[in-house]
Design a protein around this motif. Structure first.
Motif, PDB file in Angstrom:
ATOM      1  N   UNK A 197      -4.233   3.738   8.321  1.00 41.52           N
ATOM      2  CA  UNK A 197      -3.304   4.015   9.564  1.00 41.52           C
ATOM      3  C   UNK A 197      -4.072   4.902  10.868  1.00 41.52           C
ATOM      4  N   UNK A 198      -3.440   5.032  11.599  1.00 37.76           N
ATOM      5  CA  UNK A 198      -4.293   5.546  12.558  1.00 37.76           C
ATOM      6  C   UNK A 198      -4.239   7.618  12.116  1.00 37.76           C
ATOM      7  N   UNK A 218       1.685  -0.241   9.970  1.00 38.79           N
ATOM      8  CA  UNK A 218       0.753  -0.952   9.064  1.00 38.79           C
ATOM      9  C   UNK A 218       1.388  -3.101   9.461  1.00 38.79           C
ATOM     10  N   UNK A 219       2.445  -2.644   9.510  1.00 38.50           N
ATOM     11  CA  UNK A 219       3.285  -3.478   9.801  1.00 38.50           C
ATOM     12  C   UNK A 219       2.627  -4.834  11.333  1.00 38.50           C
ATOM     13  N   UNK A 220       2.575  -3.943  12.192  1.00 41.23           N
ATOM     14  CA  UNK A 220       1.758  -4.355  13.429  1.00 41.23           C
ATOM     15  C   UNK A 220       0.053  -4.828  13.059  1.00 41.23           C
ATOM     16  N   UNK A 221      -0.106  -4.260  12.218  1.00 39.14           N
ATOM     17  CA  UNK A 221      -1.367  -4.529  12.382  1.00 39.14           C
ATOM     18  C   UNK A 221      -2.995  -3.653  12.351  1.00 39.14           C
ATOM     19  N   UNK A 244       8.294   9.582   7.866  1.00 37.35           N
ATOM     20  CA  UNK A 244       6.755   9.405   7.922  1.00 37.35           C
ATOM     21  C   UNK A 244       6.277   7.855   7.349  1.00 37.35           C
ATOM     22  N   UNK A 245       6.820   7.638   5.828  1.00 37.53           N
ATOM     23  CA  UNK A 245       6.629   6.556   5.630  1.00 37.53           C
ATOM     24  C   UNK A 245       7.063   5.418   6.090  1.00 37.53           C
ATOM     25  N   UNK A 246       8.083   4.846   6.732  1.00 34.65           N
ATOM     26  CA  UNK A 246       8.821   4.245   7.849  1.00 34.65           C
ATOM     27  C   UNK A 246       8.392   3.930   8.569  1.00 34.65           C
ATOM     28  N   UNK A 247       7.567   4.724   9.177  1.00 36.20           N
ATOM     29  CA  UNK A 247       6.099   4.421  10.126  1.00 36.20           C
ATOM     30  C   UNK A 247       5.257   4.076  10.239  1.00 36.20           C
ATOM     31  N   UNK A 248       5.095   4.714   8.701  1.00 35.09           N
ATOM     32  CA  UNK A 248       3.984   4.236   8.706  1.00 35.09           C
ATOM     33  C   UNK A 248       4.245   2.842   8.588  1.00 35.09           C
ATOM     34  N   UNK A 249       4.936   2.382   7.637  1.00 35.70           N
ATOM     35  CA  UNK A 249       5.510   0.353   7.320  1.00 35.70           C
ATOM     36  C   UNK A 249       5.243  -0.015   8.852  1.00 35.70           C
ATOM     37  N   UNK A 303       0.735  -0.844  -0.170  1.00 35.24           N
ATOM     38  CA  UNK A 303       0.513   0.461   0.163  1.00 35.24           C
ATOM     39  C   UNK A 303       0.742   1.255  -0.110  1.00 35.24           C
ATOM     40  N   UNK A 304       2.128   0.742   0.397  1.00 35.30           N
ATOM     41  CA  UNK A 304       2.971   2.252   0.530  1.00 35.30           C
ATOM     42  C   UNK A 304       4.053   2.365  -0.375  1.00 35.30           C
ATOM     43  N   UNK A 305       3.753   1.245  -1.720  1.00 33.35           N
ATOM     44  CA  UNK A 305       4.476   1.361  -2.837  1.00 33.35           C
ATOM     45  C   UNK A 305       4.059   2.857  -4.262  1.00 33.35           C
ATOM     46  N   UNK A 306       3.134   2.881  -4.005  1.00 28.82           N
ATOM     47  CA  UNK A 306       2.830   4.166  -5.435  1.00 28.82           C
ATOM     48  C   UNK A 306       3.309   5.423  -4.424  1.00 28.82           C
TER      49      UNK A 306
END
Length: 91
Positions: A40-41, A88-91, A80-85, A5-8
């Motif tokens: 995301x939150x 998302x991995x935490x679910x 931001x992208x790293x933290x969002x990833x 979902x972060x790729x684009x």
């Protein structure tokens, strides 16, 4: 494993960083990622929108006359992208 979902947004950021994409186009692309932002939150949306507003403002002025460093904004967007990833991995 990277969240697709972060790729684009990662691709758009790389294009912005290389000069192939302008700040306004990047901002529009980022704002259109509603599925990602909904996953995301709420605080992630708030932070991203703040960064995009600053990026758009910085694009209106030369680097010297703007209070926002575009390099710093790009670094903040990568963070931001790293933290969002991670979120998302935490679910």
């Amino acid at each position: 494993m990277a969240d697709e979902r972060l790729t684009p947004l990662r691709q758009a950021l790389a294009a912005l960083d290389s000069g192939a994409l302008g700040a306004q186009a990047f901002s529009a692309a980022a704002r259109s990622q509603t599925a990602l932002l909904d996953a995301l939150p709420a605080r992630y949306r708030e932070v991203l929108l703040n960064l995009l507003d600053r990026l758009e403002s910085s694009a209106l002025f030369s680097e010297e006359s703007c209070s926002f460093s575009q390099k710093d904004l790009l670094d903040s967007l990568r963070l931001w992208l790293d933290k969002a990833e991670a979120q998302l991995q935490r679910g």
